[in-house]
Design a protein around this motif. Structure first.
Motif, PDB file in Angstrom:
ATOM      1  N   PRO A 142       0.785  -1.297   0.133  1.00 47.47           N
ATOM      2  CA  PRO A 142      -0.013   0.174   0.259  1.00 47.47           C
ATOM      3  C   PRO A 142       0.919   1.031  -0.085  1.00 47.47           C
ATOM      4  O   PRO A 142       1.719   1.327   0.939  1.00 47.47           O
ATOM      5  CB  PRO A 142      -0.645  -0.127   1.350  1.00 47.47           C
ATOM      6  CG  PRO A 142      -0.501  -1.587   1.866  1.00 47.47           C
ATOM      7  CD  PRO A 142       0.689  -1.734   1.310  1.00 47.47           C
ATOM      8  N   THR A 143       0.496   2.322  -0.897  1.00 49.08           N
ATOM      9  CA  THR A 143       1.337   3.582  -0.846  1.00 49.08           C
ATOM     10  C   THR A 143       0.377   4.616  -1.408  1.00 49.08           C
ATOM     11  O   THR A 143      -0.746   4.446  -1.702  1.00 49.08           O
ATOM     12  CB  THR A 143       2.542   3.485  -1.975  1.00 49.08           C
ATOM     13  OG1 THR A 143       1.965   3.903  -3.296  1.00 49.08           O
ATOM     14  CG2 THR A 143       3.216   2.219  -2.075  1.00 49.08           C
TER      15      THR A 143
ATOM     16  N   SER B 144      11.980  -0.574  -2.373  1.00 52.17           N
ATOM     17  CA  SER B 144      12.434  -1.589  -1.972  1.00 52.17           C
ATOM     18  C   SER B 144      11.215  -2.533  -1.354  1.00 52.17           C
ATOM     19  O   SER B 144      11.399  -3.902  -1.222  1.00 52.17           O
ATOM     20  CB  SER B 144      13.283  -1.084  -0.517  1.00 52.17           C
ATOM     21  OG  SER B 144      12.476  -0.745   0.392  1.00 52.17           O
ATOM     22  N   LEU B 145      10.115  -2.032  -1.025  1.00 56.17           N
ATOM     23  CA  LEU B 145       8.962  -2.890  -0.479  1.00 56.17           C
ATOM     24  C   LEU B 145       8.313  -3.612  -1.667  1.00 56.17           C
ATOM     25  O   LEU B 145       8.070  -4.822  -1.463  1.00 56.17           O
ATOM     26  CB  LEU B 145       7.735  -1.818  -0.039  1.00 56.17           C
ATOM     27  CG  LEU B 145       7.913  -1.276   1.311  1.00 56.17           C
ATOM     28  CD1 LEU B 145       9.048  -0.945   1.889  1.00 56.17           C
ATOM     29  CD2 LEU B 145       6.712  -0.460   1.657  1.00 56.17           C
TER      30      LEU B 145
ATOM     31  N   TYR C 135      -0.377  17.292  -2.188  1.00 53.20           N
ATOM     32  CA  TYR C 135       0.422  16.063  -1.805  1.00 53.20           C
ATOM     33  C   TYR C 135       0.973  15.578  -3.218  1.00 53.20           C
ATOM     34  O   TYR C 135       0.111  15.380  -4.016  1.00 53.20           O
ATOM     35  CB  TYR C 135      -0.213  14.960  -1.301  1.00 53.20           C
ATOM     36  CG  TYR C 135       0.453  13.668  -0.913  1.00 53.20           C
ATOM     37  CD1 TYR C 135       1.452  13.680   0.488  1.00 53.20           C
ATOM     38  CD2 TYR C 135       1.109  12.397  -1.711  1.00 53.20           C
ATOM     39  CE1 TYR C 135       2.043  12.894   0.909  1.00 53.20           C
ATOM     40  CE2 TYR C 135       1.903  11.629  -1.394  1.00 53.20           C
ATOM     41  CZ  TYR C 135       2.221  11.728   0.067  1.00 53.20           C
ATOM     42  OH  TYR C 135       3.226  10.909   0.406  1.00 53.20           O
TER      43      TYR C 135
ATOM     44  N   TYR D  34       3.269  -5.445   2.905  1.00 52.98           N
ATOM     45  CA  TYR D  34       4.447  -4.694   3.075  1.00 52.98           C
ATOM     46  C   TYR D  34       4.386  -3.168   3.506  1.00 52.98           C
ATOM     47  O   TYR D  34       3.654  -2.472   2.730  1.00 52.98           O
ATOM     48  CB  TYR D  34       5.606  -4.950   1.888  1.00 52.98           C
ATOM     49  CG  TYR D  34       5.721  -6.463   1.476  1.00 52.98           C
ATOM     50  CD1 TYR D  34       4.791  -7.116   0.903  1.00 52.98           C
ATOM     51  CD2 TYR D  34       6.953  -7.006   2.052  1.00 52.98           C
ATOM     52  CE1 TYR D  34       4.870  -8.583   0.752  1.00 52.98           C
ATOM     53  CE2 TYR D  34       7.239  -8.224   1.729  1.00 52.98           C
ATOM     54  CZ  TYR D  34       6.078  -9.048   1.136  1.00 52.98           C
ATOM     55  OH  TYR D  34       6.458 -10.559   0.824  1.00 52.98           O
ATOM     56  N   PHE D  35       5.114  -2.994   4.704  1.00 56.29           N
ATOM     57  CA  PHE D  35       5.080  -1.730   5.159  1.00 56.29           C
ATOM     58  C   PHE D  35       6.638  -1.334   5.360  1.00 56.29           C
ATOM     59  O   PHE D  35       7.281  -2.083   6.157  1.00 56.29           O
ATOM     60  CB  PHE D  35       4.182  -1.719   6.640  1.00 56.29           C
ATOM     61  CG  PHE D  35       2.683  -1.996   5.839  1.00 56.29           C
ATOM     62  CD1 PHE D  35       1.878  -0.602   5.709  1.00 56.29           C
ATOM     63  CD2 PHE D  35       2.285  -3.030   6.068  1.00 56.29           C
ATOM     64  CE1 PHE D  35       0.650  -1.107   5.326  1.00 56.29           C
ATOM     65  CE2 PHE D  35       0.989  -3.557   5.672  1.00 56.29           C
ATOM     66  CZ  PHE D  35       0.104  -2.199   5.323  1.00 56.29           C
ATOM     67  N   GLY D  36       6.906  -0.079   5.639  1.00 55.57           N
ATOM     68  CA  GLY D  36       8.136   0.469   5.721  1.00 55.57           C
ATOM     69  C   GLY D  36       8.298   0.787   7.312  1.00 55.57           C
ATOM     70  O   GLY D  36       7.441   1.379   8.031  1.00 55.57           O
TER      71      GLY D  36
ATOM     72  N   LYS E 298      10.018   2.986   8.347  1.00 52.37           N
ATOM     73  CA  LYS E 298      10.097   4.562   8.300  1.00 52.37           C
ATOM     74  C   LYS E 298       8.891   4.930   9.092  1.00 52.37           C
ATOM     75  O   LYS E 298       9.075   5.881   9.985  1.00 52.37           O
ATOM     76  CB  LYS E 298      10.141   4.989   6.891  1.00 52.37           C
ATOM     77  CG  LYS E 298       9.480   6.361   6.548  1.00 52.37           C
ATOM     78  CD  LYS E 298      10.756   7.568   6.524  1.00 52.37           C
ATOM     79  CE  LYS E 298      10.259   8.868   6.080  1.00 52.37           C
ATOM     80  NZ  LYS E 298       8.942   9.162   6.066  1.00 52.37           N
TER      81      LYS E 298
ATOM     82  N   GLN F 154       2.777   3.402  12.324  1.00 50.45           N
ATOM     83  CA  GLN F 154       1.892   2.848  11.493  1.00 50.45           C
ATOM     84  C   GLN F 154       2.333   1.214  11.338  1.00 50.45           C
ATOM     85  O   GLN F 154       1.108   0.525  11.338  1.00 50.45           O
ATOM     86  CB  GLN F 154       2.092   3.511   9.872  1.00 50.45           C
ATOM     87  CG  GLN F 154       1.213   2.734   8.987  1.00 50.45           C
ATOM     88  CD  GLN F 154       1.444   3.545   7.629  1.00 50.45           C
ATOM     89  OE1 GLN F 154       0.787   4.740   7.383  1.00 50.45           O
ATOM     90  NE2 GLN F 154       2.180   2.964   6.584  1.00 50.45           N
TER      91      GLN F 154
ATOM     92  N   PRO G 259      13.361  -2.224   6.094  1.00 50.00           N
ATOM     93  CA  PRO G 259      14.130  -1.392   6.658  1.00 50.00           C
ATOM     94  C   PRO G 259      13.928   0.033   6.141  1.00 50.00           C
ATOM     95  O   PRO G 259      13.306   0.104   4.986  1.00 50.00           O
ATOM     96  CB  PRO G 259      15.514  -1.939   6.522  1.00 50.00           C
ATOM     97  CG  PRO G 259      15.450  -3.348   5.652  1.00 50.00           C
ATOM     98  CD  PRO G 259      13.800  -3.450   5.573  1.00 50.00           C
ATOM     99  N   ILE G 260      14.314   1.070   6.520  1.00 55.03           N
ATOM    100  CA  ILE G 260      14.271   2.376   6.116  1.00 55.03           C
ATOM    101  C   ILE G 260      15.640   2.760   5.141  1.00 55.03           C
ATOM    102  O   ILE G 260      16.500   2.389   5.395  1.00 55.03           O
ATOM    103  CB  ILE G 260      14.464   3.469   7.205  1.00 55.03           C
ATOM    104  CG1 ILE G 260      13.486   3.378   8.433  1.00 55.03           C
ATOM    105  CG2 ILE G 260      14.577   4.775   6.511  1.00 55.03           C
ATOM    106  CD1 ILE G 260      13.677   4.418   9.643  1.00 55.03           C
TER     107      ILE G 260
HETATM  108  P1  AMP Z   1       3.647   6.490   1.504  1.00 51.39           P
HETATM  109  O1  AMP Z   1       3.511   6.241   0.308  1.00 51.39           O
HETATM  110  O2  AMP Z   1       4.048   7.578   2.300  1.00 51.39           O
HETATM  111  O3  AMP Z   1       2.248   6.153   2.443  1.00 51.39           O
HETATM  112  O4  AMP Z   1       4.544   5.150   2.100  1.00 51.39           O
HETATM  113  C1  AMP Z   1       4.123   3.872   1.674  1.00 51.39           C
HETATM  114  C2  AMP Z   1       4.803   2.558   2.266  1.00 51.39           C
HETATM  115  O5  AMP Z   1       6.231   2.996   2.173  1.00 51.39           O
HETATM  116  C3  AMP Z   1       4.648   2.890   4.000  1.00 51.39           C
HETATM  117  O6  AMP Z   1       4.710   1.333   4.376  1.00 51.39           O
HETATM  118  C4  AMP Z   1       6.026   3.522   4.122  1.00 51.39           C
HETATM  119  O7  AMP Z   1       6.534   3.073   5.630  1.00 51.39           O
HETATM  120  C5  AMP Z   1       6.994   3.011   3.114  1.00 51.39           C
HETATM  121  N1  AMP Z   1       8.219   3.877   3.169  1.00 51.39           N
HETATM  122  C6  AMP Z   1       8.079   5.097   2.849  1.00 51.39           C
HETATM  123  N2  AMP Z   1       9.387   5.981   2.899  1.00 51.39           N
HETATM  124  C7  AMP Z   1      10.151   4.700   3.081  1.00 51.39           C
HETATM  125  C8  AMP Z   1      11.700   4.560   3.134  1.00 51.39           C
HETATM  126  N3  AMP Z   1      12.411   5.828   3.254  1.00 51.39           N
HETATM  127  N4  AMP Z   1      12.261   3.470   3.416  1.00 51.39           N
HETATM  128  C9  AMP Z   1      11.380   2.288   3.407  1.00 51.39           C
HETATM  129  N5  AMP Z   1       9.885   2.265   3.447  1.00 51.39           N
HETATM  130  C10 AMP Z   1       9.453   3.511   3.163  1.00 51.39           C
END
Ligand code: AMP
Length: 282
Positions: free
Chosen positions: A28-29, A39-40, A71, A146-148, A150, A154, A175-176
């Motif tokens: 999900p993004t 990476s996810l 955004y 898969y979730f980050g 970061k 959440q 990982p971040i």
């Molecule tokens: P977002 O689009 O910001 O809602 O992020 C979607 C997913 O990507 C979430 O699970 C975030 O935690 C992950 N994510 C965002 N930035 C990073 C990062 N720098 N490293 C790893 N995962 C990330």
């Protein structure tokens, strides 16, 4: 790779894959994808036969004064990132598709990891996150999602929700991913001017200052938090929203550093709010 904007199309395609015995991963993004998202997607492609990436700027998780309208969005570039990462399907619904006229059923976490940190400074944020993620998990019925790390809170909230609601999906934390100088990748980094981009480095450097202190044997939470905040506040463009040492699983504040603790922070760089975290262990 297919791009779907309707829930029924996603359901049908995933049902077909599952009928063939294929495993499905969901990422999900909110789009404007960068190497962190990639990476996810790559992890999901390694561990599943098919990968669904949802791209949806979820209005429900933004507060009234937040950056929903501004955004960043770029579906054609996102499509390329998904393709290169090995995704099979992009789900890019409109807000009306997920929240049709009359929508009034929400998933609301009332305690546990949703309290404090972003839960305190962004009221309603995790209600929006849980509602959209629960909907996506129901729609796609993935084997893994898969979730980050970061967004550490959440990730903890989603793990709790999946447990509480008996959802069958395995939640995978990744990982971040950082810039070479240490700044955590974020879609919101695109808001930063050159000067703010330089200033934003104080966040990671602050976290590293805390890490060094803990590794040198400091066990007092106040001293560690002071070291982190001193570095961040040395930067005139930075303003701390929150800074805390919390348990990495339930996100509750820790009183000692005998166990690994997550140092989590949200910092305004100018008007851009960035979050980051680092696990500290002696
Ligand atoms: P977002 O689009 O910001 O809602 O992020 C979607 C997913 O990507 C979430 O699970 C975030 O935690 C992950 N994510 C965002 N930035 C990073 C990062 N720098 N490293 C790893 N995962 C990330």
């Amino acid at each position: 790779m297919h791009i779907c904007s309707h829930s029924n199309d996603v359901r049908q395609r995933v049902a077909m894959w599952q009928g063939e015995g294929l495993s499905v991963g969901l990422v999900p993004t909110m789009g404007y994808l960068h190497r962190g998202h990639a990476s996810l997607i790559e992890a999901a492609a390694r561990e599943n036969d098919r990968v669904v990436v949802s791209i949806f700027v979820n209005p429900l998780q933004f507060g009234a004064t937040e950056d929903l309208a501004s955004y960043p969005r770029d579906l054609s570039r996102d499509t390329e990132v998904c393709r290169q990462g090995g995704a099979s399907l992009i789900f890019n619904p409109s807000p009306d598709e997920l929240y049709p006229e009359g929508f009034c059923s929400y998933v609301n976490m009332e305690g546990g990891p949703s309290l404090g940190l972003c839960g305190a400074s962004r009221p309603g944020h995790f209600r929006g996150v849980c509602t959209v993620v629960a909907k996506l998990l129901h729609l796609v019925q993935p084997h893994r999602a898969y979730f980050g790390q970061k967004d550490a809170q959440q990730l903890a909230v989603i793990r709790r929700m999946v447990l509480d609601l008996n959802l069958p999906t395995a939640i995978v934390g990744c990982p971040i991913v950082r810039e070479p100088d240490g700044l955590a990748l974020s879609s919101r980094n695109s808001y930063l001017s050159a000067e703010e981009r330089r200033a934003a480095l104080c966040i990671y450097e602050g976290l590293l200052a805390g890490k060094s202190l803990v590794e040198a044997g400091e066990a007092g939470t106040e001293a560690v938090l002071r070291a982190v905040s001193t570095r961040i506040e040395a930067e005139p463009l930075a303003r701390i929203d929150y800074l805390a040492l919390v348990d990495p699983l339930d996100m509750r504040p820790v009183q000692t550093l005998n166990e690994p603790a997550l140092c989590a922070t949200a910092v305004y760089i100018g008007t851009t709010r960035l979050i980051d975290n680092l696990l500290l262990k002696s």
